[in-house]
Design a protein around this motif. Structure first.
Motif, PDB file in Angstrom:
ATOM      1  N   LEU A  65      60.848 111.154  46.898  1.00 24.34           N
ATOM      2  CA  LEU A  65      60.946 110.313  45.704  1.00 24.34           C
ATOM      3  C   LEU A  65      61.755 109.049  45.973  1.00 24.34           C
ATOM      4  O   LEU A  65      61.418 107.973  45.483  1.00 24.34           O
ATOM      5  CB  LEU A  65      61.557 111.096  44.548  1.00 24.34           C
ATOM      6  N   ARG A  66      62.818 109.159  46.768  1.00 22.32           N
ATOM      7  CA  ARG A  66      63.595 107.968  47.120  1.00 22.32           C
ATOM      8  C   ARG A  66      62.752 106.980  47.911  1.00 22.32           C
ATOM      9  O   ARG A  66      62.789 105.778  47.662  1.00 22.32           O
ATOM     10  CB  ARG A  66      64.817 108.357  47.943  1.00 22.32           C
ATOM     11  N   ARG A  67      62.010 107.497  48.890  1.00 20.64           N
ATOM     12  CA  ARG A  67      61.161 106.618  49.700  1.00 20.64           C
ATOM     13  C   ARG A  67      60.074 105.967  48.851  1.00 20.64           C
ATOM     14  O   ARG A  67      59.736 104.798  49.041  1.00 20.64           O
ATOM     15  CB  ARG A  67      60.537 107.398  50.850  1.00 20.64           C
ATOM     16  N   LEU A  68      59.517 106.718  47.927  1.00 23.52           N
ATOM     17  CA  LEU A  68      58.506 106.169  47.033  1.00 23.52           C
ATOM     18  C   LEU A  68      59.098 105.075  46.159  1.00 23.52           C
ATOM     19  O   LEU A  68      58.473 104.036  45.935  1.00 23.52           O
ATOM     20  CB  LEU A  68      57.913 107.281  46.159  1.00 23.52           C
ATOM     21  N   ARG A  69      60.322 105.275  45.700  1.00 21.44           N
ATOM     22  CA  ARG A  69      60.985 104.271  44.879  1.00 21.44           C
ATOM     23  C   ARG A  69      61.213 102.983  45.672  1.00 21.44           C
ATOM     24  O   ARG A  69      60.959 101.884  45.174  1.00 21.44           O
ATOM     25  CB  ARG A  69      62.314 104.806  44.358  1.00 21.44           C
ATOM     26  N   VAL A  70      61.655 103.123  46.935  1.00 20.77           N
ATOM     27  CA  VAL A  70      61.862 101.945  47.775  1.00 20.77           C
ATOM     28  C   VAL A  70      60.541 101.227  48.015  1.00 20.77           C
ATOM     29  O   VAL A  70      60.457  99.992  47.946  1.00 20.77           O
ATOM     30  CB  VAL A  70      62.527 102.345  49.112  1.00 20.77           C
ATOM     31  N   PHE A  71      59.490 101.992  48.269  1.00 20.12           N
ATOM     32  CA  PHE A  71      58.170 101.389  48.479  1.00 20.12           C
ATOM     33  C   PHE A  71      57.713 100.626  47.235  1.00 20.12           C
ATOM     34  O   PHE A  71      57.197  99.514  47.337  1.00 20.12           O
ATOM     35  CB  PHE A  71      57.140 102.469  48.838  1.00 20.12           C
ATOM     36  N   LEU A  72      57.918 101.207  46.073  1.00 26.35           N
ATOM     37  CA  LEU A  72      57.518 100.542  44.830  1.00 26.35           C
ATOM     38  C   LEU A  72      58.332  99.278  44.582  1.00 26.35           C
ATOM     39  O   LEU A  72      57.794  98.276  44.112  1.00 26.35           O
ATOM     40  CB  LEU A  72      57.637 101.502  43.649  1.00 26.35           C
ATOM     41  N   PHE A  73      59.629  99.317  44.903  1.00 26.14           N
ATOM     42  CA  PHE A  73      60.439  98.114  44.771  1.00 26.14           C
ATOM     43  C   PHE A  73      59.931  97.009  45.681  1.00 26.14           C
ATOM     44  O   PHE A  73      59.863  95.840  45.311  1.00 26.14           O
ATOM     45  CB  PHE A  73      61.906  98.396  45.072  1.00 26.14           C
ATOM     46  N   ARG A  74      59.593  97.378  46.932  1.00 26.17           N
ATOM     47  CA  ARG A  74      59.082  96.380  47.871  1.00 26.17           C
ATOM     48  C   ARG A  74      57.752  95.805  47.402  1.00 26.17           C
ATOM     49  O   ARG A  74      57.517  94.596  47.489  1.00 26.17           O
ATOM     50  CB  ARG A  74      58.923  96.994  49.257  1.00 26.17           C
TER      51      ARG A  74
END
Length: 108
Positions: A65-74
């Motif tokens: 979920l953290r990685r997905l959040r970072v991807f979405l921010f990018r």
């Protein structure tokens, strides 16, 4: 107004029906314990470290979920930059005919 009254009467009758069903359903005594024989599968399941597996899966889920959040921010940042470039170029104000190129290609 008639629809409202119909809906109210429908929900009241549904509530009465659920109440009557709740009165009729036999109650299970919580003090009685079910008799259960322990078989091979039960002994095998007792040996499994389910708590450790659960903790690892929760950690993996959290990391994903953290990685997905970072991807979405990018992705959001890239989209914002692209929109700013389009806005500065004035393309949004002029408007673009998306099918103009397709129509020109088919005419040739």
């Amino acid at each position: 107004m008639y629809g409202f009254l119909l809906e109210i009467s429908l929900f009241i009758s549904l509530g009465i029906l659920i109440y009557m069903l709740a009165l009729v359903i036999p109650r299970v005594d919580e003090t009685e314990e079910a008799t259960h024989t322990h078989g091979r599968l039960d002994r095998l399941l007792e040996k499994l470290p389910l708590q450790a597996i659960d903790e690892r899966l929760n950690g993996l889920f959290e990391k994903t979920l953290r990685r997905l959040r970072v991807f979405l921010f990018r992705a959001d940042h890239v989209i914002d930059e692209r929109l700013e470039k389009l806005k500065k170029a004035g393309i949004r104000e002029k408007g673009i005919d998306l099918f103009e190129k397709i129509n020109n290609d088919t005419k040739e």
